[in-house]
Motif scaffolding. Structure first.
Motif: not given
Length: 202
Positions: A144-158
């Motif tokens: 189970n993901n407890l933290w992910e970079s997708f929740d902290q976007p900077t300049d790009t959405i994938l």
């Protein structure tokens, strides 16, 4: 004729009931106490297909940015970064420590906690992984993901990444300077996506 039809139907039903193998996604798990060092020849943590990589990328002569990038193209285009406003010196490290925290240790002695997960009710980070989606995750032993970079976007959405209410994307200052520039894209509480332009900018 009826017998042949019944036989064919039974054979078809048998085929439908047989288990068929499904391809499982492979993860290259990154264990606790793993680390990367910023340097000319440092190796990143790659996704299983090698499409994405997480690690240090040198930005000219200014220092190193901790980032995720497309690793199969010559440009190595960055899609996420952790320290765009404060580049790291050579010899800096990023570590997944024994507490399951992702920490950026600057060579100067400064330390920055990147993951905001705190262990609750015995749920702890067991490993990290760079996924083929471009998402870098910290997960528990049940995956189970407890933290992910997708929740902290900077300049790009994938693709498959979502933008939550209040999230802001910052355009880089220039093509070679990844610090926050004058353009901001924000998802407001009313659901509108608004482009903001900072009028006074150095």
């Amino acid at each position: 004729m009826a017998f042949k039809l019944i036989y064919a139907l039974c054979f078809l039903l048998l085929l439908l009931l047989l288990p068929f193998p499904t391809p499982a996604q492979t993860y290259h798990n990154i264990s606790l106490k793993s680390s990367l060092v910023a340097g000319e020849d440092s190796s990143p943590w790659a996704s299983p297909s090698g499409e994405f990589a997480f690690g240090f990328q040198k930005i000219g002569n200014k220092g190193f940015i901790l980032a995720i990038w497309f690793d199969k193209i010559p440009e190595k285009t960055i899609v996420w970064s952790a320290n765009e406003n404060n580049l790291a010196e050579e010899g800096s490290t990023v570590e997944l420590n024994t507490f399951g925290q992702l920490v950026l240790n600057y060579a100067s002695g400064e330390q920055r906690l990147l993951s905001d997960h705190h262990s609750t009710r015995g749920i702890r980070v067991a490993y990290a992984a760079m996924l083929d989606s471009g998402n870098f995750v910290l997960a528990d032993k049940e995956s189970n993901n407890l933290w992910e970079s997708f929740d902290q976007p900077t300049d790009t959405i994938l693709p498959t990444q979502t933008l939550s209410i209040g999230s802001v994307l910052f355009a880089p200052y220039t093509a070679t300077n990844y610090s926050n520039g004058r353009f901001q894209l924000k998802l407001e509480s009313n659901g509108n996506v608004v482009l903001y332009i900072q009028q006074t900018f150095p």
